[in-house]
Scaffold this active site. Sequence first.
Site, PDB file in Angstrom:
ATOM      1  N   ASN A 121      58.833 -18.639  -5.842  1.00 21.08           N
ATOM      2  CA  ASN A 121      58.864 -18.963  -7.269  1.00 21.08           C
ATOM      3  C   ASN A 121      60.111 -18.392  -7.950  1.00 21.08           C
ATOM      4  O   ASN A 121      60.709 -17.448  -7.455  1.00 21.08           O
ATOM      5  CB  ASN A 121      57.630 -18.370  -7.946  1.00 21.08           C
ATOM      6  CG  ASN A 121      57.536 -16.872  -7.715  1.00 21.08           C
ATOM      7  OD1 ASN A 121      57.016 -16.446  -6.686  1.00 21.08           O
ATOM      8  ND2 ASN A 121      58.054 -16.070  -8.626  1.00 21.08           N
ATOM      9  N   GLY A 161      60.228  -9.893  -2.992  1.00 24.77           N
ATOM     10  CA  GLY A 161      60.587  -9.346  -4.303  1.00 24.77           C
ATOM     11  C   GLY A 161      60.821 -10.432  -5.327  1.00 24.77           C
ATOM     12  O   GLY A 161      61.343 -10.181  -6.405  1.00 24.77           O
ATOM     13  N   TRP A 197      60.191 -15.285   1.826  1.00 26.13           N
ATOM     14  CA  TRP A 197      59.312 -14.272   2.412  1.00 26.13           C
ATOM     15  C   TRP A 197      58.396 -14.747   3.521  1.00 26.13           C
ATOM     16  O   TRP A 197      57.460 -14.046   3.884  1.00 26.13           O
ATOM     17  CB  TRP A 197      58.529 -13.556   1.320  1.00 26.13           C
ATOM     18  CG  TRP A 197      57.710 -14.430   0.401  1.00 26.13           C
ATOM     19  CD1 TRP A 197      58.156 -15.093  -0.704  1.00 26.13           C
ATOM     20  CD2 TRP A 197      56.311 -14.715   0.494  1.00 26.13           C
ATOM     21  NE1 TRP A 197      57.127 -15.771  -1.293  1.00 26.13           N
ATOM     22  CE2 TRP A 197      55.983 -15.550  -0.591  1.00 26.13           C
ATOM     23  CE3 TRP A 197      55.301 -14.345   1.374  1.00 26.13           C
ATOM     24  CZ2 TRP A 197      54.691 -16.033  -0.806  1.00 26.13           C
ATOM     25  CZ3 TRP A 197      54.012 -14.822   1.150  1.00 26.13           C
ATOM     26  CH2 TRP A 197      53.720 -15.653   0.071  1.00 26.13           C
ATOM     27  N   ASP A 209      53.858 -19.654 -10.564  1.00 20.49           N
ATOM     28  CA  ASP A 209      53.920 -18.843  -9.338  1.00 20.49           C
ATOM     29  C   ASP A 209      53.646 -19.665  -8.081  1.00 20.49           C
ATOM     30  O   ASP A 209      53.076 -19.165  -7.116  1.00 20.49           O
ATOM     31  CB  ASP A 209      52.953 -17.651  -9.436  1.00 20.49           C
ATOM     32  CG  ASP A 209      53.239 -16.573  -8.388  1.00 20.49           C
ATOM     33  OD1 ASP A 209      54.250 -16.687  -7.660  1.00 20.49           O
ATOM     34  OD2 ASP A 209      52.444 -15.630  -8.280  1.00 20.49           O
ATOM     35  N   ARG A 242      51.660 -24.838  -2.181  1.00 22.35           N
ATOM     36  CA  ARG A 242      50.843 -24.002  -3.068  1.00 22.35           C
ATOM     37  C   ARG A 242      50.512 -24.719  -4.380  1.00 22.35           C
ATOM     38  O   ARG A 242      49.531 -24.424  -5.039  1.00 22.35           O
ATOM     39  CB  ARG A 242      51.653 -22.722  -3.321  1.00 22.35           C
ATOM     40  CG  ARG A 242      50.882 -21.568  -3.850  1.00 22.35           C
ATOM     41  CD  ARG A 242      51.632 -20.280  -3.532  1.00 22.35           C
ATOM     42  NE  ARG A 242      51.396 -19.290  -4.579  1.00 22.35           N
ATOM     43  CZ  ARG A 242      51.705 -18.004  -4.488  1.00 22.35           C
ATOM     44  NH1 ARG A 242      52.283 -17.543  -3.393  1.00 22.35           N
ATOM     45  NH2 ARG A 242      51.464 -17.174  -5.473  1.00 22.35           N
TER      46      ARG A 242
END
Lengths: 560, 270
Positions: free
Chosen positions: A286, A218, A268, A329, A356
């Site tokens: 993020n 989330g 997550w 992100d 990332r």
Amino acid sequence: MRPANCALRALTVMCLLLGLRATNAFGQAEKARARSAGPHATSSADANGAINVQQKDLLQKPVAGNWPSYNGDYTGARYSSLTQITPGNVGRLTAQWVFHPRVVSPLEVTPVVVAGIMFVTSANDAYALDAKTGNVLWHHVRAVSPGLIDDPGQHHNRGVAILGTRLYMETDNAHLLCLDARSGHLLWEVAYATSNKNYGATSVPLIVKDKVVVGISGGDDGVRGFLAAFDAETGEEKWRFWTIPGPGEKGNESWPGDAYLHGGGATWMPGTYDPDLNTLYWGTGNPAPDYDGSVRPGDDLYTSCLLALDPDTGMLKWYFQFTPHNLYDYDAVQTPVLVNTSLKDQQRKLIVTANRNGFLYILDRTNGKFLFGRSFVDTQNWAKGLDGNGRPISAGLIPDEKGERVCPANGGATNWYSPSYNPATHIFYFRSFEACALIQSNTRPFAEGQAYYASGIRTTGETGKSNINAFDLDTLDFVWRSLQFGRNKGWGGVMSTATGLVAFGDDAQNFVVVDGRTGKSLWHFHVGQSVHASPMSYAVDARQYLAIAAGGDVFSFALP
Amino acid sequence: MAPRAAPFLLFAPLLLFSFMVRDGRAQESDTGQGAQRFMEYCAGCHGADAKGGDKAPSLLSPGSTIHRSDSELFHIVRDGTQGGMPPFAQIGDANIRAVLQFLRKLENNTPAKSVSAEIAVTGDADLGRALYFGRAQCSQCHLMQGKGGFIASSLTHYGRNRAADEILKAITTPDTPLTPSSQVVTVTTSTGQRLTGVLRNEDNFNLELQSEDGRYHFLARSDAKDVHYTEHSLMPRDYATRLSAKELNDIVSFLIVSSRNPPPEKVGTR
């Protein structure tokens, strides 16, 4: 059969007798056969059908016949010591079975295998399978939860954790379930994220000693990230670490007013654990809102970080932030792989992780000190490089309403799909993706029931490309990079084996095994569905299997 | 939130509950109507279980009903699709809505209507609890709200939507019908060894047994000289004589009452 396990249960003699009897009775010893799955694959231990995962099973590294947790072992190396499947014979690998659970979205699960039993999840359902046949032993049925948004609304689930005879999993609406692993029946459940409707869970718990550690999803939807640990026996909450500092805490200066309640930093993906240092390593996602940094000045701790926590108390030991004031992100939840090797002629305890944000990092895991970093993508424009402490030197790209071209794209230069490390060759494998995106931003308030990206993404029209990469920790350079062809951008992670193989789902719906030294393809099988998961290996009756979830099915392969 | 143990896609219970007495007269419930219309118009292509057939995909897969709004689905059914699904405007808006309601029920995996509130409880549930966990030995095999054994089914939700006489019958005349995954079999191997366990799964090639200690046994049918199907589960068959009528009624009452009172939901610290 595991005599030591039995001893713990004060059943040694009986256990041994039962084990011998069953082995003789059903010819499994004979069939465990001339064939050997490798030096560590003791067939009687792996095929006895008795679920009783002990600490020593979880602490074993590298893994062999059992694959008792998401990444195999606590290091996150996703490396199997099984040696039956080799570069010489992998060409004869054959599909053994396909299991089709009921499916609501592409499977992202890595199967867990214990004592010849495979455990998989699909959304909120859990299954126990005969790992030799794919036949269902039990099925825990639970409907998907209504009213969820974004990732949890897709009902992804990455699998189970096992301790003793108990199984733990997360549900889409962030409940921790404890099932009896022998029957699939619910023993207890805890709703662990209730203060914001945008919470959910898509991951898999990690057992650390007597606790079950869970994260949440989330982070693009304005939740406040945390990690929580529950007593594995009772479900009682033991500690909770908030990834967004509250008022009065260090780092809160980035979160004016109640912004800390919606700051993201989701947890997550499962972390890794070093029992010798008694440290839990866990990546954070993020900040929220994703693209609007104006409402969260400063570095936005502890988003886009690697956290080092005391697993007994949840106290922060150190952190390393990959992308301060992240506007693109770039989550940092990629597996932080624990590696013991020499770096620049010094033996060290390291963390290796491809982020990332497009940089590969090597950190000292005893203190979080930055030791090495380099870009692993050709097209990267958000940072001019890393400084001596590993902090990125910003190129000053600030998304606005018109849109800013940012590379890597918001989906990242790599993502949650698993990396792997082969300790014999010192090669670190990971999937990368080169792409750019036009990131747009505007300011808007948080609202429950809505995502909180604060604007979105447009394509730049440029073509992306995927690579499977082999990075040598001795030379600190790539051994090979294998460009991937296909129409389906891959979401498949990698694993490696003691015979030097590397396995992954490619960009064209194939499950592929390549030579880890060269990247040369040795075998592939068209699974006919895009792979959104990372493979694993296990052994039953001294026979080695490779398994992967692809699309809506789980496939298992072995030599004839 | 209470977990739902109801089996997936059981048409029988849905149809069973589809005729409910409302306002003193029998009336077809919406979901029942939806199920009937689904069988009539949709099942031919999408399969009786909505999981897909030769001509049309599963309606319970990614990107199907679960991710679409009601109005989106309504238009698909009414107007058809470019992919080849014919329009069903002719069946009328009410029938289309009933079908959609039925599909939502399938996704949510919930019984169409709870009838437990209507079931009379005549025994002493507290005494029933004591028997369940004590002398009647139910808990040795059956889980109840997190406590009990694992070899038999969980009874946490068993009493929900079941009438007292149905539960009594299940206790006193078990195995009618016998659940296939509860059947006890004895396998004799080619070397004369015998193993008795619950047959969790089988096919032409394999037998998957679970012995009472919880251990699974994976056998090749070709290794078995004989497989004796007992036609029974592990459930004792003498409860009608072991327990008095009152005691049985107390246990039945406990099962119904406990299914109405799931354990309080545990919530994390925040």
